[in-house]
Design an enzyme around this catalytic site. Structure first.
Site, PDB file in Angstrom:
ATOM      1  N   CYS A   1      75.111  33.750 -21.223  1.00 30.83           N
ATOM      2  CA  CYS A   1      75.054  35.018 -20.476  1.00 30.83           C
ATOM      3  C   CYS A   1      73.645  35.073 -19.907  1.00 30.83           C
ATOM      4  O   CYS A   1      72.754  35.695 -20.471  1.00 30.83           O
ATOM      5  CB  CYS A   1      75.330  36.191 -21.407  1.00 30.83           C
ATOM      6  SG  CYS A   1      77.000  36.182 -22.081  1.00 30.83           S
ATOM      7  N   ALA A   2      73.444  34.390 -18.809  1.00 29.89           N
ATOM      8  CA  ALA A   2      72.098  33.917 -18.489  1.00 29.89           C
ATOM      9  C   ALA A   2      71.257  34.787 -17.553  1.00 29.89           C
ATOM     10  O   ALA A   2      70.039  34.765 -17.620  1.00 29.89           O
ATOM     11  CB  ALA A   2      72.202  32.525 -17.902  1.00 29.89           C
ATOM     12  N   ALA A   3      71.897  35.528 -16.653  1.00 30.50           N
ATOM     13  CA  ALA A   3      71.108  36.190 -15.603  1.00 30.50           C
ATOM     14  C   ALA A   3      70.347  37.396 -16.153  1.00 30.50           C
ATOM     15  O   ALA A   3      70.831  38.045 -17.067  1.00 30.50           O
ATOM     16  CB  ALA A   3      72.046  36.639 -14.483  1.00 30.50           C
ATOM     17  N   PRO A   4      69.141  37.667 -15.627  1.00 31.92           N
ATOM     18  CA  PRO A   4      68.475  37.022 -14.478  1.00 31.92           C
ATOM     19  C   PRO A   4      67.671  35.776 -14.837  1.00 31.92           C
ATOM     20  O   PRO A   4      66.850  35.344 -14.029  1.00 31.92           O
ATOM     21  CB  PRO A   4      67.551  38.139 -13.978  1.00 31.92           C
ATOM     22  CG  PRO A   4      67.207  38.923 -15.202  1.00 31.92           C
ATOM     23  CD  PRO A   4      68.417  38.864 -16.099  1.00 31.92           C
ATOM     24  N   GLY A   5      67.903  35.219 -16.020  1.00 34.05           N
ATOM     25  CA  GLY A   5      67.304  33.917 -16.304  1.00 34.05           C
ATOM     26  C   GLY A   5      66.009  33.955 -17.083  1.00 34.05           C
ATOM     27  O   GLY A   5      65.314  32.934 -17.180  1.00 34.05           O
TER      28      GLY A   5
ATOM     29  N   GLU B   1      76.915  32.789 -15.958  1.00 29.58           N
ATOM     30  CA  GLU B   1      76.770  34.237 -15.768  1.00 29.58           C
ATOM     31  C   GLU B   1      78.003  34.764 -15.057  1.00 29.58           C
ATOM     32  O   GLU B   1      78.497  34.136 -14.117  1.00 29.58           O
ATOM     33  CB  GLU B   1      75.486  34.524 -14.963  1.00 29.58           C
ATOM     34  CG  GLU B   1      75.360  35.911 -14.386  1.00 29.58           C
ATOM     35  CD  GLU B   1      75.353  37.026 -15.436  1.00 29.58           C
ATOM     36  OE1 GLU B   1      74.657  36.893 -16.454  1.00 29.58           O
ATOM     37  OE2 GLU B   1      76.063  38.039 -15.212  1.00 29.58           O
TER      38      GLU B   1
ATOM     39  N   ASP C   1      83.154  33.279 -16.719  1.00 35.10           N
ATOM     40  CA  ASP C   1      83.299  34.169 -17.867  1.00 35.10           C
ATOM     41  C   ASP C   1      83.148  33.354 -19.150  1.00 35.10           C
ATOM     42  O   ASP C   1      83.942  32.427 -19.387  1.00 35.10           O
ATOM     43  CB  ASP C   1      84.688  34.832 -17.794  1.00 35.10           C
ATOM     44  CG  ASP C   1      84.865  35.894 -18.861  1.00 35.10           C
ATOM     45  OD1 ASP C   1      84.262  35.762 -19.943  1.00 35.10           O
ATOM     46  OD2 ASP C   1      85.608  36.855 -18.599  1.00 35.10           O
TER      47      ASP C   1
ATOM     48  N   ASP D   1      73.121  35.349 -25.406  1.00 32.81           N
ATOM     49  CA  ASP D   1      72.382  36.612 -25.252  1.00 32.81           C
ATOM     50  C   ASP D   1      73.431  37.616 -24.759  1.00 32.81           C
ATOM     51  O   ASP D   1      73.582  37.838 -23.558  1.00 32.81           O
ATOM     52  CB  ASP D   1      71.255  36.405 -24.238  1.00 32.81           C
ATOM     53  CG  ASP D   1      70.296  37.568 -24.184  1.00 32.81           C
ATOM     54  OD1 ASP D   1      70.309  38.403 -25.098  1.00 32.81           O
ATOM     55  OD2 ASP D   1      69.526  37.645 -23.205  1.00 32.81           O
TER      56      ASP D   1
ATOM     57  N   CYS E   1      69.879  42.910 -27.240  1.00 37.52           N
ATOM     58  CA  CYS E   1      68.767  43.879 -27.194  1.00 37.52           C
ATOM     59  C   CYS E   1      69.310  45.230 -27.677  1.00 37.52           C
ATOM     60  O   CYS E   1      69.047  46.264 -27.075  1.00 37.52           O
ATOM     61  CB  CYS E   1      68.138  43.962 -25.808  1.00 37.52           C
ATOM     62  SG  CYS E   1      69.274  44.429 -24.495  1.00 37.52           S
TER      63      CYS E   1
HETATM   64  C1  LIG Z   1      71.592  40.660 -21.908  1.00 38.23           C
HETATM   65  S1  LIG Z   1      71.997  40.193 -20.316  1.00 38.23           S
HETATM   66  C2  LIG Z   1      71.303  38.574 -20.218  1.00 38.23           C
HETATM   67  C3  LIG Z   1      69.821  38.513 -20.002  1.00 38.23           C
HETATM   68  C4  LIG Z   1      69.346  37.070 -19.818  1.00 38.23           C
HETATM   69  N1  LIG Z   1      69.782  36.214 -20.902  1.00 38.23           N
HETATM   70  C5  LIG Z   1      67.850  36.991 -19.671  1.00 38.23           C
HETATM   71  O1  LIG Z   1      67.171  36.714 -20.667  1.00 38.23           O
HETATM   72  O2  LIG Z   1      67.360  37.162 -18.550  1.00 38.23           O
HETATM   73  C6  LIG Z   1      73.679  39.842 -20.483  1.00 38.23           C
HETATM   74  C7  LIG Z   1      74.296  39.179 -19.259  1.00 38.23           C
HETATM   75  O3  LIG Z   1      75.624  38.798 -19.587  1.00 38.23           O
HETATM   76  C8  LIG Z   1      76.416  38.919 -18.432  1.00 38.23           C
HETATM   77  N2  LIG Z   1      77.825  38.912 -18.910  1.00 38.23           N
HETATM   78  C9  LIG Z   1      78.557  39.950 -19.353  1.00 38.23           C
HETATM   79  N3  LIG Z   1      79.769  39.538 -19.744  1.00 38.23           N
HETATM   80  C10 LIG Z   1      79.791  38.185 -19.556  1.00 38.23           C
HETATM   81  C11 LIG Z   1      80.786  37.181 -19.754  1.00 38.23           C
HETATM   82  N4  LIG Z   1      81.987  37.472 -20.247  1.00 38.23           N
HETATM   83  N5  LIG Z   1      80.464  35.906 -19.427  1.00 38.23           N
HETATM   84  C12 LIG Z   1      79.244  35.598 -18.921  1.00 38.23           C
HETATM   85  N6  LIG Z   1      78.289  36.514 -18.701  1.00 38.23           N
HETATM   86  C13 LIG Z   1      78.552  37.790 -19.015  1.00 38.23           C
HETATM   87  C14 LIG Z   1      75.928  40.199 -17.808  1.00 38.23           C
HETATM   88  O4  LIG Z   1      76.263  40.260 -16.441  1.00 38.23           O
HETATM   89  C15 LIG Z   1      74.422  40.080 -18.041  1.00 38.23           C
HETATM   90  O5  LIG Z   1      73.798  39.476 -16.952  1.00 38.23           O
END
Ligand SMILES: C[S@@+](CC[C@H](N)C(=O)[O-])C[C@H]1O[C@@H](n2cnc3c(N)ncnc32)[C@H](O)[C@@H]1O
EC number: 2.1.1.176
Length: 445
Positions: free
Chosen positions: A263-267, A287, A313, A332, A385
């Site tokens: 769950c990478a964005a914004p990276g 993401e 997903d 994450d 978080c």
């Molecule tokens: C906590 S944020 C990630 C922050 C990121 N790891 C960072 O350190 O910059 C969680 C992310 O998971 C994404 N997300 C939510 N459900 C997801 C899914 N089923 N598969 C992949 N990504 C998902 C969200 O869009 C969001 O960008």
């Protein structure tokens, strides 16, 4: 236009814009991180922009306490269609209680906004409520602060959840949620050492120090425009809280390892994994939200790092997985974000108790789906978080009980809480960090 009139218009404009932003967040449910920059964009003057920003963030942070004060002064709640007047009263109360603005200016400038709303009847009302508050301030606050959810300005459900989860620390957590978080940076150690970066900051008069627990972290004494700091253009650093900086340090990425950042964005963590492996780990960043993926791509570019990435997903690996097992996985997970309320006070008003149940299900589903993609002997770091046990230690407990090949690798992380159930919990405010949860799982051979 005379100088006096010009000034008056400027002051009036700040409160009016602040009101519009608060309404967008409270009434329309938009996020503060979207609404604030849009609202502030029209200011060219830095002081005016800062004043408006402080007014908005403070009014949203203290919304429940201010609302309780309003209820003491005006027993009958205003109609929904007059929420603008209600928010304007809260903006006035906030200035009187928390800002340096002289009381008479706080009242007159707030009342003056009523003209712009074309509700002349409200002028006397706003004026009367604010003046009555000034007269009885102490007694009113004493009465309001008898209820912890009001005193610390939290929704009732969240106050109860924190008290249940943290019988010793709930007051500390709610207090920390109302404090201003420091601006924390992470040095890109491929490009420079932390000491070298601190020296560059020092040379341009920026007060900064090494983070007490994050090895690549730097804390700035004052908030500033980061794009103006040395080495920003070349990708010499990123903005990232100290607690979030622990993820890559825990996973210790090595050259050639296949690592999934699920769950990478914004990276923020993707780029840290690459920096710690000297850009040599084979990171695959996944993401779900395409627009957030664009930001990840921009960050990789600015920091001169390489990862493969895809929109997909995480709970449906068939859509994106090439069937090659990963050495390490960072999950994450999407979460309530209750650990970062001090940075995003609107979370308190947007999140509901029902959201938590949904999030717990999503997190569980992602975890279950990713586990088969991990190598035997490989490690999965679960992170959120959040400070809510259901999303954290209890989520881990459930997973361990249902998955015989999973075991917990205990972590020693300074300032964290540990429980009888798995994982380490950072509380907001401790060592200047956000609230965060980590649990490192290992798959048996
Ligand atoms: C906590 S944020 C990630 C922050 C990121 N790891 C960072 O350190 O910059 C969680 C992310 O998971 C994404 N997300 C939510 N459900 C997801 C899914 N089923 N598969 C992949 N990504 C998902 C969200 O869009 C969001 O960008």
């Amino acid at each position: 236009m005379s100088h006096a009139t010009e000034n008056k218009q400027t002051v009036l404009n700040s409160r009016f814009i602040a009101l519009k932003i608060c309404l967008t967040v409270i009434e329309s449910g938009r996020s503060l991180s979207q609404s604030l920059p849009e609202g502030l964009a029209q200011f060219s003057d830095r002081r005016e922009r800062n004043f408006t920003q402080n007014l908005v963030i403070g009014t949203l942070r203290w919304q429940a306490r201010l609302e309780a004060i309003r209820a003491q002064l005006l027993k009958k709640k205003l109609k929904d269609k007059d929420e603008d007047i209600n928010q304007l009263i809260l903006i006035g109360l906030y200035q009187i209680l928390y800002m340096d603005t002289p009381e008479h200016a706080a009242v007159s400038e707030t009342v003056a906004v009523v003209q712009k709303l074309k509700k002349p009847w409200a002028k006397a009302l706003v004026n009367g409520v604010l003046r009555n508050f000034i007269r009885d301030q102490q007694a009113i606050c004493d009465e309001v602060d008898l209820k912890p959810a009001q005193k610390y300005s939290h929704p009732q459900w969240l106050f109860k959840a924190l008290r249940k989860g943290y019988p010793e620390e709930w007051q500390e957590i709610m207090q920390a949620n109302n404090e201003i978080a420091p601006l924390t940076l992470r040095v890109n150690t491929i490009q420079q050492t932390r000491e070298a970066f601190l020296e560059k900051l020092n040379n341009v008069g920026i007060q900064a120090s090494a983070h007490p627990t994050a090895p690549q972290g730097v804390i700035l004494e004052n908030s500033t425009d980061i794009t103006q700091l040395p080495t920003y253009e070349e990708g010499g650093f990123s903005v990232q809280d100290g607690a979030a900086q622990q993820a890559a340090n825990i996973l210790q990425p090595k050259a050639g390892e296949r690592i999934l950042d699920a769950c990478a964005a914004p990276g923020g963590k993707t780029t840290h994994l690459l920096e710690l492996s000297n850009n040599q780990a084979l990171v695959f960043a996944l993401e779900k939200a395409p627009e957030r993926m664009e930001r990840l791509a921009e960050n990789l570019h600015r920091l001169e790092l390489h990862a493969d990435y895809a929109v997909g997903d995480a709970s449906i690996p068939d859509e994106w997985w090439d069937q090659q097992l990963f050495d390490k996985i960072l999950l994450d997970a999407p979460c309530s974000a209750t650990g970062i309320i001090r940075r995003h006070p609107d979370i308190k008003w947007h999140r509901t108790e029902e959201d938590i149940e949904t999030l717990v299900e999503i997190q569980g589903a992602i975890l279950k789906a990713l586990w088969p993609t991990l190598k035997p002997g490989g490690q999965l770091l679960y992170a959120t978080c959040s400070v809510l046990p259901q999303e954290n230690t209890l989520q881990m407990q459930n997973f361990i009980e249902s998955e015989p090949s999973a075991s917990v690798i205990p972590l020693t992380l300074e300032t964290t809480l540990t429980f009888e159930t798995p994982g380490n919990q950072y509380l907001p405010g401790r060592s200047g960090m956000d609230g965060f949860f980590y649990c490192l799982l290992q798959k048996s051979l």
